[in-house]
Design a protein around this motif. Structure first.
Motif, mmCIF file in Angstrom:
data_model
loop_
_atom_site.group_PDB
_atom_site.id
_atom_site.type_symbol
_atom_site.label_atom_id
_atom_site.label_comp_id
_atom_site.label_asym_id
_atom_site.label_seq_id
_atom_site.Cartn_x
_atom_site.Cartn_y
_atom_site.Cartn_z
ATOM 1 N N ALA A 125 1.699 9.257 -4.392
ATOM 2 C CA ALA A 125 1.120 10.528 -3.970
ATOM 3 C C ALA A 125 2.213 11.550 -3.686
ATOM 4 O O ALA A 125 2.147 12.699 -4.152
ATOM 5 C CB ALA A 125 0.256 10.317 -2.725
ATOM 6 N N THR A 144 -3.879 8.721 -1.506
ATOM 7 C CA THR A 144 -3.874 7.744 -0.414
ATOM 8 C C THR A 144 -5.246 7.660 0.241
ATOM 9 O O THR A 144 -5.672 6.593 0.665
ATOM 10 C CB THR A 144 -2.826 8.135 0.646
ATOM 11 O OG1 THR A 144 -3.048 9.480 1.061
ATOM 12 C CG2 THR A 144 -1.425 7.989 0.104
ATOM 13 N N ALA A 204 -0.608 10.308 6.734
ATOM 14 C CA ALA A 204 0.401 10.508 5.693
ATOM 15 C C ALA A 204 1.074 11.866 5.928
ATOM 16 O O ALA A 204 0.391 12.883 5.949
ATOM 17 C CB ALA A 204 -0.247 10.457 4.314
ATOM 18 N N THR A 206 -5.765 7.593 6.020
ATOM 19 C CA THR A 206 -4.390 8.071 5.761
ATOM 20 C C THR A 206 -4.188 9.545 6.115
ATOM 21 O O THR A 206 -3.411 10.226 5.480
ATOM 22 C CB THR A 206 -3.916 7.826 4.302
ATOM 23 O OG1 THR A 206 -4.700 8.636 3.418
ATOM 24 C CG2 THR A 206 -4.014 6.385 3.922
ATOM 25 N N PHE A 239 0.838 -1.202 0.000
ATOM 26 C CA PHE A 239 0.000 0.000 0.000
ATOM 27 C C PHE A 239 0.871 1.251 0.000
ATOM 28 O O PHE A 239 0.641 2.187 -0.758
ATOM 29 C CB PHE A 239 -0.920 -0.012 1.224
ATOM 30 C CG PHE A 239 -1.983 1.045 1.203
ATOM 31 C CD1 PHE A 239 -3.189 0.816 0.560
ATOM 32 C CD2 PHE A 239 -1.781 2.260 1.818
ATOM 33 C CE1 PHE A 239 -4.175 1.796 0.534
ATOM 34 C CE2 PHE A 239 -2.759 3.241 1.803
ATOM 35 C CZ PHE A 239 -3.950 2.995 1.161
ATOM 36 N N ARG A 240 1.898 1.247 0.852
ATOM 37 C CA ARG A 240 2.747 2.433 0.916
ATOM 38 C C ARG A 240 3.662 2.539 -0.292
ATOM 39 O O ARG A 240 3.863 3.630 -0.818
ATOM 40 C CB ARG A 240 3.566 2.407 2.202
ATOM 41 C CG ARG A 240 2.710 2.685 3.415
ATOM 42 C CD ARG A 240 3.536 3.161 4.582
ATOM 43 N NE ARG A 240 2.652 3.525 5.673
ATOM 44 C CZ ARG A 240 3.060 4.044 6.823
ATOM 45 N NH1 ARG A 240 4.345 4.242 7.026
ATOM 46 N NH2 ARG A 240 2.212 4.359 7.762
ATOM 47 N N SER A 244 -7.574 4.401 0.436
ATOM 48 C CA SER A 244 -7.898 3.847 1.752
ATOM 49 C C SER A 244 -9.323 3.301 1.794
ATOM 50 O O SER A 244 -9.620 2.399 2.578
ATOM 51 C CB SER A 244 -7.681 4.894 2.843
ATOM 52 O OG SER A 244 -8.736 5.830 2.837
ATOM 53 N N PHE A 301 0.856 3.578 -3.179
ATOM 54 C CA PHE A 301 0.024 4.789 -3.066
ATOM 55 C C PHE A 301 0.732 5.943 -2.348
ATOM 56 O O PHE A 301 0.691 7.078 -2.812
ATOM 57 C CB PHE A 301 -1.294 4.457 -2.382
ATOM 58 C CG PHE A 301 -2.115 3.481 -3.168
ATOM 59 C CD1 PHE A 301 -2.599 3.818 -4.426
ATOM 60 C CD2 PHE A 301 -2.373 2.214 -2.688
ATOM 61 C CE1 PHE A 301 -3.333 2.921 -5.173
ATOM 62 C CE2 PHE A 301 -3.106 1.312 -3.423
ATOM 63 C CZ PHE A 301 -3.582 1.659 -4.670
ATOM 64 N N TRP A 302 1.374 5.637 -1.218
ATOM 65 C CA TRP A 302 2.064 6.719 -0.509
ATOM 66 C C TRP A 302 3.160 7.308 -1.382
ATOM 67 O O TRP A 302 3.317 8.518 -1.468
ATOM 68 C CB TRP A 302 2.684 6.198 0.796
ATOM 69 C CG TRP A 302 1.752 6.099 1.933
ATOM 70 C CD1 TRP A 302 0.495 5.570 1.909
ATOM 71 C CD2 TRP A 302 1.978 6.541 3.286
ATOM 72 N NE1 TRP A 302 -0.054 5.639 3.163
ATOM 73 C CE2 TRP A 302 0.826 6.221 4.011
ATOM 74 C CE3 TRP A 302 3.044 7.150 3.919
ATOM 75 C CZ2 TRP A 302 0.716 6.506 5.373
ATOM 76 C CZ3 TRP A 302 2.934 7.430 5.266
ATOM 77 C CH2 TRP A 302 1.780 7.118 5.993
ATOM 78 N N GLN A 336 7.258 11.767 3.892
ATOM 79 C CA GLN A 336 6.447 10.618 3.489
ATOM 80 C C GLN A 336 7.295 9.552 2.807
ATOM 81 O O GLN A 336 7.136 8.362 3.049
ATOM 82 C CB GLN A 336 5.335 11.079 2.545
ATOM 83 C CG GLN A 336 4.476 9.961 2.017
ATOM 84 C CD GLN A 336 3.025 10.386 1.893
ATOM 85 O OE1 GLN A 336 2.527 11.131 2.709
ATOM 86 N NE2 GLN A 336 2.356 9.926 0.879
#
Lengths: 281, 278
Positions: A135, A150, B31, B28, A127-128, A154, A131-132, B57
């Motif tokens: 982003a 993100t 984040a 999130t 996921f990270r 989610s 998407f992280w 991040q």
């Protein structure tokens, strides 16, 4: 063995879809809220189960008491995959009740471990990585709206958790065991996706260039001519410096004494020193 | 530039809400990019917030509370770093570049995030009290009393983020200014270089949790395709991709041979099981 009217088919004791939706909302909300070193997610687990237990043990305060105290114990697993355990636990409790508490303890402890690894890989690492990282990269390039990627993603993750509660309940204990096995292949596939993205990310977001220059001679006017090492590297494999830094970090993280906090310190010092002695631009 | 009272309250509440969100529904809010952008928006420098939050991040990609370990709090870090960097940038009135402001933001965010690990450990230890009380209530059959215990745990999480963030934002400015005014150029530029390197840590932690040893070919493919986007592809790039394709081909072929053998019930069964266990 005293077995109260739990196995009778009266619908008053049957868990409905609505009950499971409630279990999903409660368990997602509560599991980690009172995380403590003694029972970890224990209180959160117990609190999430209470309405389910109250319904299943409607006629038997003793069994309700037994069940609540059974769940008020140590529990710790990957929060997203806990959904399956909640679902399967509800099914088991509805079917066998407190006639067989060992089965419930077995289910909970038996699934805690295997699910933790799977959940961490899929819901956290992948996921990270996808998407992280996407982003952050796109927002820093100027597409500010992409920072909400993100948040959008989610909802997908939340839907999976909802589905897992229902799936866990539907098939009870059996599928929970099967799921752990069949998700292995899926996890491997997700890992391949993650690695491909990480490879591209290394080349794009790790931003470090070398400032080293070689003296190669003087031109006819007597000016010193230097060859920049970075220019040379760009013609062989660009981004080889970021890749090397990542590989060194990877290797360091394999050491027993290395923690992320220490590694961060090392990188900051390396950046400051390396910049000032002319290794890094 | 002074931070307004409402902005101060909103910025202090954000880390508390973000940590509750991270512990439950996970929209999130935790984040760092969103936290930094939020702080950037409220201080009138969205670009800076995105840069500070985005860098944090990328560092935080692999950081997670595996089995209850505590990780650096880059949410609070992103907010505090962005606010003070934006103030320094605004008061420099054009004599400070955006890169330098980013350096300031990171120089504040990273230590803040690290120091706040201690508070996370403290609240996890503190929550044991609520659990103990909960156990008593459960034994006495007062199940409804578990709800306040749960929310007491949520409150200690919430306050452990909100209070330090508020204190630093409200009273930390003179201290931060003192440090910033005396910070030499060599250090600022060095921190900028370090800021470019730090995402390497995020990548490395991710790789530790991914099946790198078995599937490193895919990493090389992703890397090669992206690394050459800025310069002309050369034969080395093609050779790298060819090497990976060959490796994957051989791996798949071996796997198929293995599963065929096991279907025929051949004596190579043992080998196959070893491979599956990997």
């Amino acid at each position: 063995m005293s077995n109260p009217a739990i196995n009778s088919d009266t619908s008053a004791y049957k868990l409905t879809k609505k009950d499971l939706d409630k279990l999903f909302v409660r368990s997602t909300w509560s599991l980690q809220l009172c995380w403590n070193y003694e029972a970890m997610q224990g209180l959160g687990y117990c609190w999430a189960m209470i309405p389910t237990l109250k319904k299943v043990y409607k006629d038997s305060p003793e069994d309700l008491h037994k069940a609540v105290n059974l769940h008020m114990t140590f529990f710790n697993t990957e929060p997203r995959m806990s959904a399956v355990i909640f679902g399967a636990n509800a099914a088991l409790e509805e079917e066998h009740g407190m006639s067989n508490p060992d089965a419930i303890i077995g289910l909970k402890t038996g699934l805690m471990g295997p699910f933790a690894g799977i959940g961490d890989t899929i819901f956290h690492t992948i996921f990270r990585a996808v998407f992280w990282a996407m982003a952050a990269q796109m927002a820093m390039a100027g597409n500010y709206w992409m920072m909400f990627l993100t948040v959008i993603a989610s909802f997908g993750r939340l839907w999976v958790r909802w589905w897992l509660v229902h799936a866990g309940y539907r098939e009870g204990k059996r599928v929970a065991m099967n799921l752990a096995a069949s998700m292995k292949t899926f996890t491997e596939g997700a890992g391949i996706l993650g690695l491909t993205v990480v490879g591209a990310l290394i080349a794009s977001i790790v931003n470090v260039r070398t400032a080293i220059e070689f003296y190669i001679g003087t031109d006819y006017a007597g000016n010193v001519v230097n060859q920049s090492l970075q220019d040379l590297l760009n013609n062989i494999v660009p981004a080889i410096v970021p890749l090397s830094v990542v590989l060194v970090c990877y290797w360091l993280l394999g050491k027993k004494w290395m923690t992320p906090a220490r590694l961060m310190l090392i990188l900051v010092v390396a950046g400051i020193v390396g910049h000032n002695i002319g290794i890094f631009a | 530039m002074e931070l307004g009272f409402i902005a101060l309250i909103l910025l202090s509440l954000y880390p508390g809400l973000a940590w509750l969100d991270a512990a439950s529904f996970e929209f999130t809010l935790n984040a760092p990019l969103l936290a930094g952008a939020f702080a950037g928006l409220l201080t009138g420098n969205l670009t800076l917030g995105v840069m500070v939050g985005g860098t944090l991040q990328l560092m935080a990609l692999g950081l997670i509370t595996y089995g209850g370990t505590s990780v650096p709090d880059f949410i609070t870090g992103a907010i505090i770093g962005t606010v003070f960097a934006a103030q320094a940038y605004a008061s420099a009135a054009g004599s400070m570049s955006m890169e330098a402001a980013l350096g300031v933001g990171l120089a504040i965010s990273i230590p803040v995030g690290m120091v706040l690990i201690q508070l996370d450990i403290a609240r996890r230890a503190f929550n044991t009290i609520w659990f103990r009380m909960g156990v008593r209530f459960a034994e006495e059959g007062r199940y409804n009393r578990l709800t306040p215990m749960l929310y007491a745990g949520a409150a200690s999480t919430f306050l452990s983020r909100v209070i330090p963030c508020f204190l630093v934002l409200a009273f930390g400015e003179p201290l931060v200014n003192l440090v910033l005014e005396n910070m030499p150029y060599w250090l600022m530029n060095g921190i900028n270089t370090a800021g470019g390197m730090l995402p390497a840590m995020g990548m490395a932690i991710l790789m530790r949790y991914l099946p790198l040893r078995k599937h490193f070919y895919f990493l090389i493919i992703g890397f090669t395709i992206f690394a050459f986007r800025a310069v002309p592809y050369n034969v080395i790039a093609i050779a790298l991709i060819g090497f990976c394709l060959a490796g994957i081909y051989i791996m798949v072929k071996k796997d198929m041979a293995g599963s065929l053998a096991s279907n025929n019930g051949g004596q190579s069964n043992d080998d196959v099981e070893v491979e599956i266990d990997e």
